[in-house]
Motif scaffolding. Structure first.
Motif, PDB file in Angstrom:
ATOM      1  N   MET A  31       0.819  -1.212   0.000  1.00 18.67           N
ATOM      2  CA  MET A  31       0.000   0.000   0.000  1.00 18.67           C
ATOM      3  C   MET A  31       0.854   1.265   0.000  1.00 18.67           C
ATOM      4  N   ALA A  32       2.062   1.183   0.538  1.00 19.41           N
ATOM      5  CA  ALA A  32       2.969   2.336   0.515  1.00 19.41           C
ATOM      6  C   ALA A  32       3.663   2.494  -0.839  1.00 19.41           C
ATOM      7  N   SER A  33       3.603   1.467  -1.668  1.00 20.34           N
ATOM      8  CA  SER A  33       4.354   1.478  -2.936  1.00 20.34           C
ATOM      9  C   SER A  33       3.709   2.321  -4.029  1.00 20.34           C
ATOM     10  N   HIS A  34       2.390   2.531  -3.953  1.00 16.78           N
ATOM     11  CA  HIS A  34       1.697   3.264  -5.013  1.00 16.78           C
ATOM     12  C   HIS A  34       0.356   3.750  -4.462  1.00 16.78           C
ATOM     13  N   ALA A  35       0.051   5.021  -4.673  1.00 11.65           N
ATOM     14  CA  ALA A  35      -1.190   5.605  -4.143  1.00 11.65           C
ATOM     15  C   ALA A  35      -2.432   4.887  -4.657  1.00 11.65           C
ATOM     16  N   ASP A  36      -2.424   4.469  -5.923  1.00  8.66           N
ATOM     17  CA  ASP A  36      -3.589   3.772  -6.473  1.00  8.66           C
ATOM     18  C   ASP A  36      -3.829   2.442  -5.759  1.00  8.66           C
ATOM     19  N   ILE A  37      -2.754   1.793  -5.384  1.00  7.78           N
ATOM     20  CA  ILE A  37      -2.889   0.510  -4.691  1.00  7.78           C
ATOM     21  C   ILE A  37      -3.481   0.731  -3.310  1.00  7.78           C
ATOM     22  N   LEU A  92       0.311  -2.387 -12.431  1.00  4.17           N
ATOM     23  CA  LEU A  92       0.427  -2.416 -10.970  1.00  4.17           C
ATOM     24  C   LEU A  92       1.000  -3.730 -10.444  1.00  4.17           C
ATOM     25  N   TYR A  93       1.000  -4.774 -11.251  1.00  3.25           N
ATOM     26  CA  TYR A  93       1.538  -6.057 -10.790  1.00  3.25           C
ATOM     27  C   TYR A  93       3.030  -5.985 -10.501  1.00  3.25           C
ATOM     28  N   LYS A  94       3.735  -5.063 -11.138  1.00  4.71           N
ATOM     29  CA  LYS A  94       5.159  -4.885 -10.855  1.00  4.71           C
ATOM     30  C   LYS A  94       5.363  -4.532  -9.385  1.00  4.71           C
ATOM     31  N   THR A  99       7.251  -5.913  -4.174  1.00  2.18           N
ATOM     32  CA  THR A  99       6.975  -5.904  -2.735  1.00  2.18           C
ATOM     33  C   THR A  99       7.077  -7.305  -2.161  1.00  2.18           C
ATOM     34  N   LEU A 100       6.503  -8.265  -2.855  1.00  2.00           N
ATOM     35  CA  LEU A 100       6.572  -9.647  -2.383  1.00  2.00           C
ATOM     36  C   LEU A 100       8.023 -10.112  -2.294  1.00  2.00           C
ATOM     37  N   MET A 101       8.823  -9.787  -3.292  1.00  2.86           N
ATOM     38  CA  MET A 101      10.219 -10.211  -3.262  1.00  2.86           C
ATOM     39  C   MET A 101      10.960  -9.593  -2.083  1.00  2.86           C
ATOM     40  N   ARG A 120      10.628 -14.893  -9.466  1.00  2.00           N
ATOM     41  CA  ARG A 120      10.141 -13.963 -10.483  1.00  2.00           C
ATOM     42  C   ARG A 120       9.701 -14.706 -11.751  1.00  2.00           C
ATOM     43  N   ALA A 121      10.416 -15.751 -12.111  1.00  2.00           N
ATOM     44  CA  ALA A 121      10.038 -16.529 -13.296  1.00  2.00           C
ATOM     45  C   ALA A 121       8.684 -17.204 -13.086  1.00  2.00           C
ATOM     46  N   VAL A 122       8.523 -17.834 -11.936  1.00  2.00           N
ATOM     47  CA  VAL A 122       7.267 -18.538 -11.645  1.00  2.00           C
ATOM     48  C   VAL A 122       6.102 -17.557 -11.598  1.00  2.00           C
TER      49      VAL A 122
END
Length: 134
Positions: A31-37, A92-94, A99-101, A120-122
Motif C-alpha cells: 500500500m505504501a508502494s503506489h497511491a492507487d494501490i 500495478l503487478y510490478k 513488494t513480495l520479493m 520472479r520466473a514462476v
C-alpha cells in the motif's frame, strides 16, 4: 516450467511463512508502494485479504505446473482482477511482485539472488496469465 524451479519457490514460500508477520508486512509495503494501490484496499477487511493472499500465492506458485486446481484458482483471480471487476491495471503487478520479493527476501533465511530469479520466473508466468484477462 521446470519442476525444480517451482519446487524451490514452493519451499521458499514455506520457509517465509515462518515469519508470522509476512502478510502484514507485505500489505503495509504494498500500500505504501503506489497511491492507487492504497486506495484499492480502502475499507477492505485486511485479515480476510491476508488469508486470501496466503492461499492464492500457493496456487500462483503451482499454476506454471499446469496443476488443475491452481489453474481454476488463477482463472477466478483473472476474472476478479479484470477491468470490469476489481480493475487491477496490469502495470500495478510490478509493485505487487517487487513488494513480495522484498518481504520474502527478509523472511526466507535461504533466500539468494538465484532464488529471487526463480520466484520472479514462476510468478511472472502467473501474473501474465492474470493480466491478459484485463
Amino acid at each position: 516450467m521446470d519442476e525444480a524451479v517451482v519446487n524451490a519457490v514452493k519451499q521458499s514460500y514455506g520457509r517465509s511463512l515462518g515469519n508470522h508477520d509476512l502478510m502484514n508486512e507485505f500489505y503495509d509495503r504494498l500500500m505504501a508502494s503506489h497511491a492507487d494501490i492504497a486506495r484499492m484496499f480502502s475499507g477492505i477487511d485486511m485479515r480476510k485479504q491476508q488469508a486470501v493472499l496466503k492461499q492464492s500465492l500457493s496456487m500462483a506458485i503451482l499454476y506454471p505446473r499446469d496443476n488443475l486446481i491452481a489453474t481454476h484458482a488463477m482463472e477466478r483471480v483473472r476474472k476478479s482482477h479484470a477491468r470490469d471487476r476489481l480493475n487491477i491495471r496490469p502495470e500495478l503487478y510490478k509493485y505487487w511482485l517487487d513488494t513480495l520479493m522484498g518481504v520474502v527476501a527478509e523472511s526466507d533465511p535461504e533466500f539468494t539472488p538465484e532464488l529471487e530469479q526463480q520466484w520472479r520466473a514462476v510468478l511472472s508466468h502467473t501474473i501474465s496469465f492474470i493480466a491478459e484477462g484485463y
